[in-house]
Design a protein around this motif. Structure first.
Motif, PDB file in Angstrom:
ATOM      1  N   LEU A 181      -6.196  -1.788  -2.297  1.00 27.12           N
ATOM      2  CA  LEU A 181      -4.928  -2.500  -2.484  1.00 27.12           C
ATOM      3  C   LEU A 181      -4.647  -3.431  -1.305  1.00 27.12           C
ATOM      4  O   LEU A 181      -4.135  -4.546  -1.486  1.00 27.12           O
ATOM      5  N   ILE A 186      -6.550  -7.125  -6.858  1.00 28.34           N
ATOM      6  CA  ILE A 186      -5.951  -6.323  -7.917  1.00 28.34           C
ATOM      7  C   ILE A 186      -6.609  -6.680  -9.248  1.00 28.34           C
ATOM      8  O   ILE A 186      -6.509  -7.820  -9.719  1.00 28.34           O
ATOM      9  N   THR A 190      -6.733  -1.419 -11.887  1.00 30.21           N
ATOM     10  CA  THR A 190      -5.919  -0.942 -10.771  1.00 30.21           C
ATOM     11  C   THR A 190      -4.802  -0.022 -11.240  1.00 30.21           C
ATOM     12  O   THR A 190      -4.576   1.047 -10.659  1.00 30.21           O
ATOM     13  N   TRP A 194      -4.373   3.897 -10.299  1.00 25.63           N
ATOM     14  CA  TRP A 194      -3.129   4.308  -9.644  1.00 25.63           C
ATOM     15  C   TRP A 194      -2.536   5.524 -10.357  1.00 25.63           C
ATOM     16  O   TRP A 194      -2.153   6.512  -9.721  1.00 25.63           O
ATOM     17  N   ALA A 245       0.526  -2.540  -1.784  1.00 27.99           N
ATOM     18  CA  ALA A 245      -0.273  -1.492  -1.140  1.00 27.99           C
ATOM     19  C   ALA A 245       0.624  -0.404  -0.567  1.00 27.99           C
ATOM     20  O   ALA A 245       0.287   0.788  -0.619  1.00 27.99           O
TER      21      ALA A 245
END
Length: 535
Positions: A181, A186, A190, A194, A245
């Motif tokens: 990140l 990205i 992603t 996550w 991030a």
């Protein structure tokens, strides 16, 4: 032209040689770990380890991740080695085989994730393999269960891999994703990554505060410091990608907050130390525990093989110290390696602070992140010197390979030797099987071993002390005690020989169970009444 080609070929040959040497030794170690899990599980078992396999059986038979009648210790798994082993138990019907298979699987995932992480932060293939070999080979010596050597690194990560392997896997995936990140790249995957990592963290947080201590607090603290410095004291704006991030450590904090709503959380009381004890723990106890984790415990005769191994570990730690000094100099090209090591150092510091300030046990295993810091730094040093053509990089690789061979003899040969170190436990279990007794009681450190050495053919509940039969509420099942069991039933009582008189005296003149078997360690009593009290 010809000279340059010759130099290039020589460099390729050297790279190939070291890659093969390190890889072959790594295969030896990983094969050794797999062998010990699959073939020697009983040889290394103690009651804490046995409880993991017994718990897996309960998960499968009751078809629930968290059996309500299982009494936990300091944590209650929602996802861990027992939950994975439960699936293998359903396939094999063997607790020891299921636990061994689960540990091999988890250990293999850890090895793969750690190698991926080293590559992700920019280490070469050879340096990454060297780092993984150092993780397996450098910690020397270990714990002895009834005379059988259990190496430190195997106990915590690769053998019985329910203790810290999953936390380590989460830590390296999370730190790697955080660095991704920060790069600002990205992609479409992603969001999915996550969510998966947030869910993984939530599962690990359900069992208690270990995930908070090892990963979440250190990452959040490191991120707060970096945000402060990068924004010049929060006076300057940051890019949206940089703020994105920062959202990942916040997600991990949220996962822990949500986990606190889970009823399975276990209270583990700790109290603050006095200032004098805090200083002593911080300056003496904690460094001693870290050194013990690497195998430096003293107590060896000068000039012996053991003293040589401990001196070599000292040399390894001196190399790590030199590497940390070089790494944390301001060299922008090493920023990600520095950041990864920095988060692990903060984690180690948080653990040290908790141990220093509270009555938490200052055990060496709580500082296992020091292993990761050391091997990452050594891998980085290998790359640093080999990229400049310096011979010191090759010397590090040579020393690591030689040390790995020496440690096979010093630590691991002992762990694979077949010994009858649990012979007395096996004799007791065999006798009870012959007598047709399915349930019995012993003190905690004996009960789990007796249950597991014959793969659960006999189930032993825990008594706090056999001279006063009362349930020990620690890693056991309520199903193994009255009123779940009938009071009028054939029941075994396994007593250490030194406690025979004390055990018999509690029954007075009423008779009590009859002494039916003895060996060098135990006396086995059998009666038609279950005398165990739950409270």
């Amino acid at each position: 032209m010809v000279k340059n080609r010759f130099k290039g070929n020589r460099k390729n040959i050297r790279e190939y040689f070291w890659g093969c040497a390190v890889f072959l030794l790594l295969i030896v170690y990983l094969s050794l770990f797999a062998y010990l899990n699959m073939a020697k599980y009983n040889q290394h078992v103690d009651s804490d380890i046995a409880a993991e396999a017994l718990w897996a059986r309960e998960i499968w038979t009751q078809k629930t991740l968290t059996p309500d009648d299982w009494i936990v210790s300091t944590k209650r798994y929602v996802f861990g080695m027992p939950t994975i082993a439960a699936l293998f138990y359903g396939l094999t019907g063997s607790m020891t085989m299921a636990a061994g298979m689960a540990c091999v699987l988890v250990g293999a995932v850890l090895a793969g994730v750690f190698y991926w992480f080293l590559r992700w932060i920019g280490l070469s293939r050879t340096a990454s393999l060297a780092g993984l070999l150092a993780l397996c080979a450098v910690p020397v010596n270990g714990l002895r269960n009834e005379g059988q050597m259990v190496p430190f690194v195997m106990l915590l990560l690769f053998l019985f891999a329910g203790y810290y392997a999953l936390h380590s896997i989460l830590a390296f995936l999370a730190i790697g994703f955080y660095l991704h990140l920060r790069r600002g790249k990205i992609g479409r995957g992603t969001v999915g990554a996550w969510i998966l990592l947030g869910g993984f963290a939530l599962l690990m947080c359900f069992e208690g505060q270990r995930c908070l201590q090892l990963l979440i607090l250190p990452m959040a603290a490191a991120e707060a410091v970096m945000l402060f410095t990068e924004s010049k004291g929060f006076s300057a704006g940051l890019s949206s990608k940089r703020l994105l991030a920062a959202g990942f450590p916040a997600t991990l904090l949220l996962a822990y907050a949500l986990s606190c709503l889970y009823k399975g959380q276990v209270d583990y009381p700790m109290y603050l130390q006095t200032p004098q004890d805090t200083v002593k723990r911080l300056l003496v106890t904690v460094p001693g525990a870290i050194l013990e984790g690497f195998g430096i415990a003293g107590g060896v005769r000068a000039g012996s093989f053991a003293s040589l191994m401990q001196m070599l570990v000292w040399a390894f730690l001196a190399l790590v110290g030199y590497g940390l000094f070089l790494l944390f100099r301001k060299e922008r090209r090493d920023e990600e390696q520095r950041m990864a090591v920095g988060i692990l150092v903060v984690s180690l510091g948080v653990t040290a602070l908790i141990v220093a300030l509270t009555t938490a046990e200052p055990a060496h295993n709580y500082f296992f992140f020091s292993w990761y810091i050391a091997v990452i730094v050594v891998g980085w040093l290998v790359d640093k010197f080999r990229k400049t053509g310096a011979w010191f990089g090759d010397l590090i690789l040579l020393s690591l390979c030689v040390f790995a061979l020496l440690n096979l003899r010093y630590t691991y040969a002992d762990s694979v030797m077949t010994r009858d170190n649990l012979k007395e436990y096996e004799e007791v279990a065999d006798f009870l099987i012959e007598e047709g007794v399915e349930y019995g009681y012993a003190e905690f450190w004996d009960a789990g071993r007796i249950s597991l050495v014959r793969d659960g053919a006999v189930t032993m509940g825990h008594s706090y002390a056999m001279e006063d039969l009362e349930m020990y509420w620690w890693l056991t099942s309520l199903k193994w005690y009255p009123p779940s069991l009938q009071e009028e039933m054939r029941t075994a009582y396994v007593v250490r020989n030194a406690k025979k008189e004390a055990f018999e005296s509690q029954f007075g003149t009423d008779g009590g169970p009859e002494l039916r078997f003895e060996n060098d360690r135990f006396a086995v009593y059998i009666g038609d009444v279950n005398y165990m009290k739950m409270y």
